[in-house]
Design an enzyme around this catalytic site. Structure first.
Site, PDB file in Angstrom:
ATOM      1  CE1 TYR A 140      25.476  -5.228   7.334  1.00  0.00           C
ATOM      2  CE2 TYR A 140      23.304  -6.111   7.819  1.00  0.00           C
ATOM      3  CZ  TYR A 140      24.100  -5.103   7.304  1.00  0.00           C
ATOM      4  OH  TYR A 140      23.522  -3.973   6.766  1.00  0.00           O
ATOM      5  CB  THR A 143      26.424 -16.116   7.949  1.00  0.00           C
ATOM      6  OG1 THR A 143      26.131 -16.424   6.578  1.00  0.00           O
ATOM      7  CG2 THR A 143      25.298 -16.595   8.834  1.00  0.00           C
ATOM      8  N   GLY A 144      27.573 -13.164   6.353  1.00  0.00           N
ATOM      9  CA  GLY A 144      28.635 -12.677   5.471  1.00  0.00           C
ATOM     10  C   GLY A 144      29.202 -11.380   6.011  1.00  0.00           C
ATOM     11  N   GLY A 193      27.685  -8.941  -1.430  1.00  0.00           N
ATOM     12  CA  GLY A 193      27.166 -10.262  -1.073  1.00  0.00           C
ATOM     13  C   GLY A 193      25.943 -10.676  -1.879  1.00  0.00           C
ATOM     14  CB  VAL A 194      23.070 -12.828  -1.001  1.00  0.00           C
ATOM     15  CG1 VAL A 194      22.375 -12.159   0.156  1.00  0.00           C
ATOM     16  CG2 VAL A 194      22.099 -13.663  -1.815  1.00  0.00           C
ATOM     17  CG  ASP A 195      21.473  -6.130  -1.066  1.00  0.00           C
ATOM     18  OD1 ASP A 195      20.488  -6.208  -1.820  1.00  0.00           O
ATOM     19  OD2 ASP A 195      21.712  -5.129  -0.356  1.00  0.00           O
ATOM     20  CG  ASN A 234      21.914  -1.916   2.986  1.00  0.00           C
ATOM     21  OD1 ASN A 234      21.106  -1.000   2.832  1.00  0.00           O
ATOM     22  ND2 ASN A 234      22.773  -2.261   2.042  1.00  0.00           N
ATOM     23  CG  ASP A 241      23.645 -17.424  -7.917  1.00  0.00           C
ATOM     24  OD1 ASP A 241      22.946 -16.741  -7.143  1.00  0.00           O
ATOM     25  OD2 ASP A 241      24.204 -16.957  -8.917  1.00  0.00           O
ATOM     26  CB  ILE A 242      19.727 -17.294  -3.604  1.00  0.00           C
ATOM     27  CG1 ILE A 242      18.328 -17.554  -3.018  1.00  0.00           C
ATOM     28  CG2 ILE A 242      19.993 -15.804  -3.751  1.00  0.00           C
ATOM     29  CD1 ILE A 242      18.193 -17.143  -1.562  1.00  0.00           C
TER      30      ILE A 242
HETATM   31  N1  AR6 Z   1      23.365 -16.902  -3.422  1.00  0.00           N
HETATM   32  C1  AR6 Z   1      23.216 -17.371  -2.168  1.00  0.00           C
HETATM   33  N2  AR6 Z   1      23.957 -16.961  -1.119  1.00  0.00           N
HETATM   34  C2  AR6 Z   1      24.909 -16.024  -1.372  1.00  0.00           C
HETATM   35  C3  AR6 Z   1      25.123 -15.456  -2.649  1.00  0.00           C
HETATM   36  C4  AR6 Z   1      24.307 -15.946  -3.710  1.00  0.00           C
HETATM   37  N3  AR6 Z   1      24.420 -15.489  -4.949  1.00  0.00           N
HETATM   38  N4  AR6 Z   1      26.126 -14.558  -2.542  1.00  0.00           N
HETATM   39  C5  AR6 Z   1      26.533 -14.560  -1.254  1.00  0.00           C
HETATM   40  N5  AR6 Z   1      25.805 -15.444  -0.539  1.00  0.00           N
HETATM   41  P1  AR6 Z   1      25.928 -11.324   2.883  1.00  0.00           P
HETATM   42  P2  AR6 Z   1      24.844 -10.245   5.413  1.00  0.00           P
HETATM   43  C6  AR6 Z   1      25.867 -15.777   0.907  1.00  0.00           C
HETATM   44  O1  AR6 Z   1      27.236 -10.670   3.126  1.00  0.00           O
HETATM   45  O2  AR6 Z   1      25.928 -10.886   6.193  1.00  0.00           O
HETATM   46  C7  AR6 Z   1      25.323  -6.541   1.762  1.00  0.00           C
HETATM   47  O3  AR6 Z   1      26.291  -5.601   1.363  1.00  0.00           O
HETATM   48  C8  AR6 Z   1      27.141 -15.483   1.647  1.00  0.00           C
HETATM   49  O4  AR6 Z   1      28.105 -16.507   1.411  1.00  0.00           O
HETATM   50  O5  AR6 Z   1      25.353 -11.271   1.532  1.00  0.00           O
HETATM   51  O6  AR6 Z   1      23.429 -10.324   5.915  1.00  0.00           O
HETATM   52  C9  AR6 Z   1      24.015  -5.914   2.181  1.00  0.00           C
HETATM   53  O7  AR6 Z   1      23.708  -4.778   1.402  1.00  0.00           O
HETATM   54  C10 AR6 Z   1      26.670 -15.488   3.115  1.00  0.00           C
HETATM   55  O8  AR6 Z   1      26.658 -16.819   3.627  1.00  0.00           O
HETATM   56  O9  AR6 Z   1      24.773 -10.725   3.878  1.00  0.00           O
HETATM   57  C11 AR6 Z   1      24.271  -5.549   3.614  1.00  0.00           C
HETATM   58  O10 AR6 Z   1      24.936  -4.323   3.725  1.00  0.00           O
HETATM   59  C12 AR6 Z   1      25.219 -15.026   2.994  1.00  0.00           C
HETATM   60  O11 AR6 Z   1      24.902 -15.006   1.594  1.00  0.00           O
HETATM   61  C13 AR6 Z   1      25.160  -6.662   4.106  1.00  0.00           C
HETATM   62  O12 AR6 Z   1      25.821  -7.184   2.936  1.00  0.00           O
HETATM   63  C14 AR6 Z   1      24.960 -13.678   3.588  1.00  0.00           C
HETATM   64  O13 AR6 Z   1      26.089 -12.820   3.362  1.00  0.00           O
HETATM   65  C15 AR6 Z   1      24.376  -7.788   4.715  1.00  0.00           C
HETATM   66  O14 AR6 Z   1      25.256  -8.723   5.271  1.00  0.00           O
END
Ligand code: AR6
Length: 167
Positions: free
Chosen positions: A120, A117-118, A31-33, A23, A9-10
């Site tokens: 988006y 990769t989540g 997600g991670v945000d 975003n 977990d980052i």
């Molecule tokens: N630690 C590390 N990686 C994580 C964590 C964590 N705690 N949680 C999720 N991931 P995403 P995007 C991974 O969807 O595709 C948001 O709503 C996850 O498994 O977080 O760039 C923003 O506000 C995936 O591999 O980001 C934007 O609207 C990776 O993080 C949108 O999502 C990225 O997935 C951005 O989408």
């Protein structure tokens, strides 16, 4: 090795900067945000509001609130739309601009999530290749960066990065 792959977990990492897959509004999301804003607390959102927003492929920096990291570099990945809308170049820019910002702020250890990769929808294999092909040459030519961690939350991403970096 200046690059490591970890399944973590980052929000738990004590590095100079964790990168957020944000975003354009910088107002948080899923997600991670979402995880970063929850763990770091409300000061981060206040700093993000002051900055205003961020274009796709660009990066901005804030403090990391209550997390063990010192800073957050917020970057905005491209929304995958089939690949014909410059998505690959924009994702490359996310990694390059985040690293440039780290260098400008004298930050030596940086942890990247798998940007795009989540939510988006960027194909994970292509995204991993772009990440490695952008970060590796950059840090080989930039001695101030000591360590880059690729934080792979899911097994598929972990396996892709491990294969790319260690064969
Ligand atoms: N630690 C590390 N990686 C994580 C964590 C964590 N705690 N949680 C999720 N991931 P995403 P995007 C991974 O969807 O595709 C948001 O709503 C996850 O498994 O977080 O760039 C923003 O506000 C995936 O591999 O980001 C934007 O609207 C990776 O993080 C949108 O999502 C990225 O997935 C951005 O989408």
């Amino acid at each position: 090795m200046k690059i490591e792959v970890l399944q973590e977990d980052i929000t738990t990492l004590a590095v100079d900067a964790i990168v957020n897959a944000a975003n354009k509004t910088l107002r948080g999301g899923g997600g991670v945000d979402g995880a970063i804003h929850r763990a770091g607390g409300k000061d981060i959102l206040e700093e993000c509001k002051q900055i205003g927003g961020c274009e796709t492929g660009e990066a901005v920096i804030t403090t990391a609130g209550k997390m063990p990291a010192r800073h957050i570099i917020h970057t905005v990945g491209p929304i995958w739309n089939g690949g014909g809308q410059d998505e690959e170049r924009l994702l490359k820019n996310c990694y390059a601009n985040s690293l440039r910002l780290a260098v400008d702020h004298d930050l030596q250890t940086i942890a990247f999530p798998n940007i795009g990769t989540g939510v988006y929808g960027f194909p994970k294999d292509r995204a991993a290749r772009i990440a490695v092909e952008t970060v590796e040459p950059f840090i080989n030519e930039e001695p101030s960066i000591e360590k880059v961690l690729f934080i792979c939350f899911d097994q598929e991403n972990y396996d892709l990065y491990a294969e790319l970096l260690h064969g």
